[in-house]
Design an enzyme around this catalytic site. Structure first.
Site, PDB file in Angstrom:
ATOM      1  N   ASP A 165       0.783  -1.245   0.000  1.00  0.00           N
ATOM      2  CA  ASP A 165       0.000   0.000   0.000  1.00  0.00           C
ATOM      3  C   ASP A 165       0.818   1.300   0.000  1.00  0.00           C
ATOM      4  O   ASP A 165       1.765   1.433   0.780  1.00  0.00           O
ATOM      5  CB  ASP A 165      -0.886   0.083   1.248  1.00  0.00           C
ATOM      6  CG  ASP A 165      -1.544  -1.219   1.618  1.00  0.00           C
ATOM      7  OD1 ASP A 165      -1.423  -2.194   0.869  1.00  0.00           O
ATOM      8  OD2 ASP A 165      -2.170  -1.254   2.697  1.00  0.00           O
TER       9      ASP A 165
ATOM     10  N   TRP B 135       5.340 -10.532   1.580  1.00  0.00           N
ATOM     11  CA  TRP B 135       4.848  -9.632   2.618  1.00  0.00           C
ATOM     12  C   TRP B 135       5.386 -10.032   3.995  1.00  0.00           C
ATOM     13  O   TRP B 135       5.467 -11.208   4.320  1.00  0.00           O
ATOM     14  CB  TRP B 135       3.315  -9.657   2.604  1.00  0.00           C
ATOM     15  CG  TRP B 135       2.690  -8.686   3.563  1.00  0.00           C
ATOM     16  CD1 TRP B 135       2.356  -7.399   3.312  1.00  0.00           C
ATOM     17  CD2 TRP B 135       2.341  -8.943   4.929  1.00  0.00           C
ATOM     18  NE1 TRP B 135       1.832  -6.823   4.443  1.00  0.00           N
ATOM     19  CE2 TRP B 135       1.802  -7.750   5.439  1.00  0.00           C
ATOM     20  CE3 TRP B 135       2.442 -10.060   5.766  1.00  0.00           C
ATOM     21  CZ2 TRP B 135       1.351  -7.643   6.757  1.00  0.00           C
ATOM     22  CZ3 TRP B 135       1.999  -9.954   7.075  1.00  0.00           C
ATOM     23  CH2 TRP B 135       1.450  -8.752   7.558  1.00  0.00           C
TER      24      TRP B 135
HETATM   25  N1  DQQ Z   1      -2.144  -3.751   3.930  1.00  0.00           N
HETATM   26  C1  DQQ Z   1      -3.574  -3.920   3.934  1.00  0.00           C
HETATM   27  C2  DQQ Z   1      -4.004  -2.981   5.018  1.00  0.00           C
HETATM   28  C3  DQQ Z   1      -2.940  -3.139   6.034  1.00  0.00           C
HETATM   29  C4  DQQ Z   1      -1.705  -3.272   5.224  1.00  0.00           C
HETATM   30  C5  DQQ Z   1      -4.172  -3.627   2.607  1.00  0.00           C
HETATM   31  C6  DQQ Z   1      -0.709  -4.223   5.791  1.00  0.00           C
HETATM   32  O1  DQQ Z   1      -5.279  -3.259   5.531  1.00  0.00           O
HETATM   33  O2  DQQ Z   1      -2.873  -2.033   6.922  1.00  0.00           O
HETATM   34  O3  DQQ Z   1      -3.412  -4.125   1.541  1.00  0.00           O
HETATM   35  O4  DQQ Z   1       0.454  -4.295   4.986  1.00  0.00           O
END
Ligand code: DQQ
Length: 536
Positions: A22, A46
């Site tokens: 994000d 991730w």
């Molecule tokens: N990515 C999600 C969010 C969170 C973040 C959306 C965690 O809800 O805060 O892709 O990396």
């Protein structure tokens, strides 16, 4: 330097390596644009999430800085997840973000710049009061679904408001908080908005748009000239939906005009890959700019081989369409600085079944802006009323399925023998009950984009609200090694796709205009080679 990676982009934002997701807290401060983003400093998947940080003076070229926010206190020790920046009336920026605490609960933290005279805002200090908002027995908030605070807005009562994405059972919630001092936050009794069935709402975004001007508005703007937009990101489908509606300031609730965010009958910023997006108000140029994360469509082993995963879309200015029923998006004008060696396509008739190569552009790194003109719509096929799902219709009627008016459009990332190609095209149908009404379908067909079967090659599609009787059908595609970002109907609809050709790579890439329908269409426009931006 390593051997050239054919999929690294020339002008789309990415870090040098590893995983990104994000966009976080975009802002402009002392003339410098800041982009923070979710980043794993140690791997291509991730995890270990920090806020990485880059800055720019033009939204095109970026320099990297040290991570701005990283686990360092109890209330973020297991990760620094998404959040937003608010510019306080003093001009001081404030970051609100979600921290993951030792119990793996999601809580909200605040940080301020250490040194306001540093235009790069390199160091951030977390306030000792953190966390400022947390799930408790009393507030009944779901501790694993409470994240991604928005930019706050100031009400006429001088109190700040913000929303946080959440869910209760299956109900999607935009939980509302208020504060007088930005430090003490109280949860409102009711959410700003909620709907049954489609939670969890990640990365909500709530902002005003002008009804009459093609300019952006400060997030706190209200008044008779203003409508509001609420966008949510659905974690189960990785799709985003937005509605346009009214913010009732005295009741502190949002009421969408019509349409729904619960299903594909709602509006989306982008009908391809585009997620966890966020806007900010650019006070230097009075525009609202949208950032969005573009995930890979390759396999994890492919990502490991590349050593990176994830891009940011080209930032887009967004305004309300004159119908006031949807938004219109366009790549920021600064991107045009990278255009070089224009190849003009003078008005050319594309007969049924024809291919026209666009020669003289670096086809793997290009910007193409064309328009199609149709003089005779009489032969358009009749729209079957059961064809309500544009994406399915695009897969059923792919590039190779000949029609009357369409498919016509662009072939990007084409290999010499046409074995590999990504097709962005239109089809026009006649409405089944009205002879003078037409339905325009826009598709991005990745099914033949690569000989490597490990990639997700799903076809995307959307209907475009333009009237081909009175308007040309415009199509702009930003082509960049492994991404094609397409804007239909002058930005009314967008489709972003990731592709990984094996033959149509760098100098072996070709670009075509095509018309596989039986009826002729006229094309005119330009294509540019794109210079490589200095990115990180
Ligand atoms: N990515 C999600 C969010 C969170 C973040 C959306 C965690 O809800 O805060 O892709 O990396």
């Amino acid at each position: 330097p390593q051997a050239k990676d054919p999929y690294r982009t020339g002008y789309h934002f990415q870090p040098r390596k590893n995983w990104i997701n994000d966009p976080n807290g975009p802002l402009i401060y002392k003339g410098i644009y800041h982009l923070f983003y979710q980043y794993n400093p140690s791997s291509v998947v991730w995890g270990n999430i920090v806020w990485a940080h880059s800055t720019s003076t033009d939204l095109v070229n970026w320099i990297p800085h040290e991570a701005a926010i990283y686990p360092s206190i109890l209330s973020d020790i297991n990760g620094c997840w998404s959040g937003s920046v608010t510019i306080l009336p003093s001009g001081k920026p404030a970051i609100l973000y979600t921290g993951i605490n030792p119990d793996k609960e999601q809580v909200q933290n605040l940080a301020f710049p250490k040194n306001l005279s540093d235009p790069f805002l390199r160091e951030w200090v977390k306030v000792p009061q953190n966390p400022l908002m947390a799930p408790t027995q009393a507030n009944q908030i779901n501790a694993s679904s409470f994240r991604d605070p928005t930019t706050a807005w100031l009400g006429p009562d001088k109190r700040w408001r913000l929303i946080i994405g959440s869910k209760r059972n299956h109900r999607g919630l935009a939980i509302l908080y208020r504060s007088k001092d930005f430090m003490h936050w109280t949860k409102a009794k009711h959410p700003l908005y909620s709907t049954p069935k489609n939670g969890m709402w990640e990365c909500p975004d709530f902002f005003p748009v002008s009804k009459t001007k093609l300019l952006g508005l400060d997030t706190s703007a209200i008044g008779p000239d203003v409508k509001h937009v609420l966008k949510v990101s659905l974690d189960n489908t990785r799709k985003e939906y937005y509605t346009i509606g009214t913010y009732n300031v005295s009741k502190d609730i949002y009421i969408p005009d019509d349409g729904s965010i619960e299903s594909d009958s709602g509006l989306r910023y982008d009908y391809g890959k585009f997620y966890a997006s966020k806007t900010f108000f650019d006070s230097a140029k009075n525009r609202r700019i949208l950032w969005g994360w573009i995930n890979e469509s390759s396999s994890v082993s492919g990502d490991i081989k590349k050593g990176w995963s994830g891009l940011q879309a080209i930032p887009r200015t967004i305004v309300l369409d004159k119908s006031r029923k949807q938004l219109v998006q366009w790549p920021v004008v600064e991107l045009e600085k990278l255009r070089t060696n224009e190849v003009k396509l003078p008005s050319t008739l594309l007969k049924g079944g024809s291919l026209h190569e666009v020669i003289g552009v670096t086809a793997a790194q290009a910007d193409v802006d064309v328009a199609f003109e149709i003089s005779d719509l009489k032969k358009a096929e009749v729209m079957d009323p059961s064809w309500t799902n544009a994406q399915l219709l695009c897969s059923k009627k792919g590039t190779s399925v000949k029609g009357a008016l369409g498919p016509f459009g662009l072939l990007a990332f084409v290999s010499k023998d046409l074995k590999e190609k990504t097709a962005i095209f239109y089809r026009i149908f006649k409405s089944h009950n009205n002879n003078n009404k037409y339905v325009v379908l826009m598709c991005s067909d990745q099914s033949r984009s690569s000989l490597n079967p490990d990639n997700d090659m799903t076809t995307y599609g959307t209907f475009v609200n333009v009237d081909p009787l009175h308007e040309k059908l415009s199509l702009r595609s930003l082509i960049d090694h492994s991404i094609v970002e397409s804007f239909g109907g002058k930005g009314k609809e967008c489709i972003t796709a990731r592709v990984y050709p094996t033959l149509a790579v760098d100098g072996d890439t070709h670009l075509y205009a095509f018309n596989y329908g039986s009826e002729s269409v006229k094309i005119a426009g330009s294509a540019w080679s794109m210079k490589t931006a200095k990115i990180n």
